[in-house]
Design a protein around this motif. Structure first.
Motif: not given
Ligand SMILES: [Zn+2]
Length: 352
Positions: A106, A212, A45-46, A102, A144
């Motif tokens: 964010h 991550h 992620d990210d 994503h 998140g």
């Molecule tokens: Zn994220």
């Protein structure tokens, strides 16, 4: 139909017991690609710099796919080298490096229209840098720790409209933490990752791991542990115990598998005839593009057959097998091969 079923049952009954499929059918669709016991997806992620530098090359080296969830709005436009490098990697390794949506920022969303904007912008950017068609299916991961005011039905509608699919999360728990604890923060070692791998093998499930930073950045997973985890996974994949697939490929397989309606027409000493109509996207109300993911087929034939010839002359939407059919090996009265779904009329005959 009744006589075809009886014939199929008689055929299966005549086979040596180790080769017979558990449901008595001479042909079936494997639960997972390659007849693996379970499926695993790796998520990063990210779009962290450490996942690009440390995780991506290790996946490429081992031939294990990963899905990297990126926020296009974090970069300085489509020419930003830190964004472009993701697209280049996806183009160079289309079976290993998958880009996922994503959201653009964010930053969370307060309504469906804002969500649609985030998805539209980011999806278009990711497809562009990866050289994918405008309607290529993308996996979508919720950001998140941000405000998320979109109702599930609105969310589903926006994703379908933009050819995106909500990712399947850890432990079959789609879209949120389990037992009040996000698995991302719990899963910190190769040994804990192995628990998920074991579970997938035991339950025939689809497990996913979220990373991550890898040896850097935030919510860091130790670099050495990451290598150990990949070694473990590579060994399980090589021995056919687990299928490691990108988020979107496992989704496609699962959807095709559950939508296909395999029907045996005839099974006797000469071979097997069956139908494999695939998921009909119009009938099923699917708004996205057609899937084209092949299904793994397992068939049981007399034990003295050494190879089979598979003919699938009529295909609805994907490449047909060669007109003369394709020969696959038989081992202990069993053959495992991939077949595009959406096929009408498949014949299996003795080839040797
Ligand atoms: Zn994220």
């Amino acid at each position: 139909m009744k006589s075809a079923l009886l014939a199929a049952a008689a055929f299966a009954a005549a086979l040596p017991s180790p080769a017979a499929e558990s449901d008595g059918s001479p042909v079936r669709i494997a639960r997972w690609k390659g007849d693996a016991k379970g499926a695993i997806s790796l998520y990063y992620d990210d779009g962290t710099g450490s996942s690009f530098k440390n995780a991506l090359p290790e996946l490429v080296r081992r031939g294990l796919p990963g899905t990297f969830y990126i926020c296009g709005g974090w970069f300085g436009g489509e020419d930003d080298p830190n964004l472009v490098r993701w697209g280049t990697a996806a183009k160079e390794h289309p079976d290993i490096v998958f880009l996922g949506d994503h959201t653009w920022n964010h930053g969370g969303v307060t309504n469906a229209a804002q969500f649609a904007e985030e998805v539209s912008l980011n999806g278009a950017m990711l497809r562009k840098i990866a050289g994918l068609p405008e309607d290529a299916l993308l996996s979508f991961a919720l950001p998140g720790a941000v405000r998320w005011d979109v109702k599930p039905d609105e969310q589903a509608e926006v994703l379908a409209k933009h050819h995106e699919v909500l990712r399947h999360d850890f432990d079959g728990n789609v879209g949120g933490p389990k037992d009040g604890q996000n698995p991302t923060f719990r899963m910190k070692t190769a040994a804990l990752a192995a628990e998920a791998f074991d579970r997938a093998e035991k339950n025939g499930g689809w497990e996913s791991l979220i990373f991550h930073g890898v040896g850097g950045d935030w919510i860091t997973f130790d670099l050495e542990e990451h290598g150990k985890m990949l070694d473990d996974l590579e060994a399980r994949a090589k021995t056919g115990r687990l299928w490691v697939g990108s988020a979107i490929d496992v989704h496609k397989y699962e959807t095709e598998r559950d939508g296909a309606k395999l029907r045996v027409l005839r099974a006797d000493a000469n071979g097997i005839d069956f139908l494999l109509p695939g998921l009909d996207p119009i009938e099923e109300g699917w708004l996205g593009p057609l899937y084209d993911y092949p299904l793994t087929i397992i068939c049981t034939v007399p034990a003295d057959w050494k190879s089979i010839r598979v003919n699938a002359p009529r295909v609805s939407r994907v490449d047909a097998l060669a007109a003369e059919g394709i020969v696959f090996p038989v081992k202990d009265g069993r053959s495992v091969f991939d077949l595009p779904s959406g096929i009408i009329g498949v014949t299996i005959r003795k080839a040797d």
